[in-house]
Scaffold this motif. Sequence first.
Motif, mmCIF file in Angstrom:
data_model
loop_
_atom_site.group_PDB
_atom_site.id
_atom_site.type_symbol
_atom_site.label_atom_id
_atom_site.label_comp_id
_atom_site.label_asym_id
_atom_site.label_seq_id
_atom_site.Cartn_x
_atom_site.Cartn_y
_atom_site.Cartn_z
ATOM 1 N N ARG A 107 -9.874 4.803 5.575
ATOM 2 C CA ARG A 107 -8.979 3.933 6.341
ATOM 3 C C ARG A 107 -9.703 2.644 6.740
ATOM 4 O O ARG A 107 -9.139 1.550 6.687
ATOM 5 C CB ARG A 107 -8.517 4.681 7.594
ATOM 6 C CG ARG A 107 -7.636 3.846 8.524
ATOM 7 C CD ARG A 107 -7.386 4.574 9.835
ATOM 8 N NE ARG A 107 -6.718 3.721 10.803
ATOM 9 C CZ ARG A 107 -6.896 3.800 12.113
ATOM 10 N NH1 ARG A 107 -7.722 4.696 12.605
ATOM 11 N NH2 ARG A 107 -6.251 2.993 12.924
ATOM 12 N N ARG A 159 -12.187 4.356 -0.208
ATOM 13 C CA ARG A 159 -10.860 4.934 0.004
ATOM 14 C C ARG A 159 -10.616 5.356 1.449
ATOM 15 O O ARG A 159 -9.592 5.980 1.738
ATOM 16 C CB ARG A 159 -10.651 6.134 -0.931
ATOM 17 C CG ARG A 159 -10.650 5.759 -2.405
ATOM 18 C CD ARG A 159 -9.599 4.728 -2.731
ATOM 19 N NE ARG A 159 -9.823 4.121 -4.041
ATOM 20 C CZ ARG A 159 -9.154 3.070 -4.497
ATOM 21 N NH1 ARG A 159 -8.217 2.518 -3.746
ATOM 22 N NH2 ARG A 159 -9.417 2.566 -5.684
ATOM 23 N N ARG A 198 5.796 5.357 2.931
ATOM 24 C CA ARG A 198 4.445 4.973 2.503
ATOM 25 C C ARG A 198 3.394 5.449 3.500
ATOM 26 O O ARG A 198 2.315 5.909 3.110
ATOM 27 C CB ARG A 198 4.372 3.459 2.309
ATOM 28 C CG ARG A 198 5.175 2.989 1.116
ATOM 29 C CD ARG A 198 4.951 1.534 0.785
ATOM 30 N NE ARG A 198 5.575 0.636 1.748
ATOM 31 C CZ ARG A 198 4.930 -0.179 2.562
ATOM 32 N NH1 ARG A 198 3.610 -0.225 2.552
ATOM 33 N NH2 ARG A 198 5.589 -0.955 3.395
ATOM 34 N N VAL A 202 -1.089 5.587 11.330
ATOM 35 C CA VAL A 202 -1.041 5.128 9.939
ATOM 36 C C VAL A 202 0.185 4.244 9.713
ATOM 37 O O VAL A 202 0.118 3.231 9.013
ATOM 38 C CB VAL A 202 -1.028 6.318 8.962
ATOM 39 C CG1 VAL A 202 -0.885 5.825 7.527
ATOM 40 C CG2 VAL A 202 -2.295 7.141 9.099
ATOM 41 N N GLU A 258 -2.895 11.702 2.383
ATOM 42 C CA GLU A 258 -4.143 11.453 1.666
ATOM 43 C C GLU A 258 -5.333 11.507 2.625
ATOM 44 O O GLU A 258 -6.355 12.142 2.341
ATOM 45 C CB GLU A 258 -4.107 10.072 1.000
ATOM 46 C CG GLU A 258 -3.160 9.966 -0.177
ATOM 47 C CD GLU A 258 -3.136 8.553 -0.733
ATOM 48 O OE1 GLU A 258 -3.886 7.692 -0.210
ATOM 49 O OE2 GLU A 258 -2.383 8.294 -1.690
ATOM 50 N N THR A 303 0.132 0.463 8.542
ATOM 51 C CA THR A 303 0.899 0.066 7.364
ATOM 52 C C THR A 303 1.721 -1.185 7.639
ATOM 53 O O THR A 303 1.741 -2.130 6.835
ATOM 54 C CB THR A 303 1.834 1.214 6.923
ATOM 55 O OG1 THR A 303 1.046 2.354 6.552
ATOM 56 C CG2 THR A 303 2.702 0.799 5.742
ATOM 57 N N ALA A 341 0.823 -1.210 0.000
ATOM 58 C CA ALA A 341 0.000 0.000 0.000
ATOM 59 C C ALA A 341 0.859 1.263 0.000
ATOM 60 O O ALA A 341 1.892 1.314 0.662
ATOM 61 C CB ALA A 341 -0.917 0.002 1.225
ATOM 62 N N ALA A 342 0.406 2.269 -0.761
ATOM 63 C CA ALA A 342 1.037 3.597 -0.812
ATOM 64 C C ALA A 342 2.470 3.572 -1.351
ATOM 65 O O ALA A 342 3.262 4.466 -1.068
ATOM 66 C CB ALA A 342 0.999 4.271 0.554
ATOM 67 N N ARG A 393 0.262 8.033 2.787
ATOM 68 C CA ARG A 393 -1.124 7.669 3.097
ATOM 69 C C ARG A 393 -1.727 8.648 4.097
ATOM 70 O O ARG A 393 -2.900 9.025 3.986
ATOM 71 C CB ARG A 393 -1.167 6.236 3.648
ATOM 72 C CG ARG A 393 -2.564 5.736 3.954
ATOM 73 C CD ARG A 393 -3.429 5.715 2.717
ATOM 74 N NE ARG A 393 -4.757 5.192 3.004
ATOM 75 C CZ ARG A 393 -5.862 5.609 2.436
ATOM 76 N NH1 ARG A 393 -5.819 6.572 1.534
ATOM 77 N NH2 ARG A 393 -7.022 5.082 2.732
#
Length: 213
Positions: free
Chosen positions: A77, A75, A142, A162, A149, A166, A11-12, A146
């Motif tokens: 979390r 989109r 990453r 986050v 975002e 991750t 991810a990311a 995120r």
Amino acid sequence: MSFVVAIDGPAASGKGTLARRLARHYGFAYLDTGSLYRAVGQAVRDAGSDPADETAALAAARALDINRINEKAIRTREAGEAASLVAVMAPVRAAILDFQRDFAANPPGGQKGAVLDGRDIGTVVCPDANVKLFVTASPEVRAHRRWLELKGSGSAVSEAQVLEDTRERDARDAGRAASPMKQAADAHLLDTTNLSIEAAFGEAVRIIDKSMS
């Protein structure tokens, strides 16, 4: 025969941005396979069920309509966490596998190629893809991407949370029994930790053009 570009990574990592740009550059169809699992996870949540409930997740996967996916809703979390839970389930992955393979072999709109991004495209979905890329970056970079975002969409989650999410998701994706995330033996590695999207795109185009020649 369709020219297939398989792009995998955590991810990311930047794989989605890169995949969309490559699809536009070559005039290929594009499929974000992660959105399919996000949609399944979100559908389970919307139904008031637990994303860890395999029966509920499988029912949602079988009922999935790609044309009715709410991009904004998937989109968040929470949708990402739900996706990570349903994606470890072998029956759910099997339910979505045929759709992905058909998309690659028969791109919609009559395009001559397809770009698919996910976590098991080069290893499971399209093991015979013409080009395979594995896009990654450090967990810290990453997580920061995120977090920006999520912050931009109004989320109050902390960057530290986050980063924890991750790392947990990386562990689940790489450690699952069904189609674990890993770099295919014949995939080209693109580490975007210190690489701009322009530089990553340029390198990817060089690799793909070479394969086409």
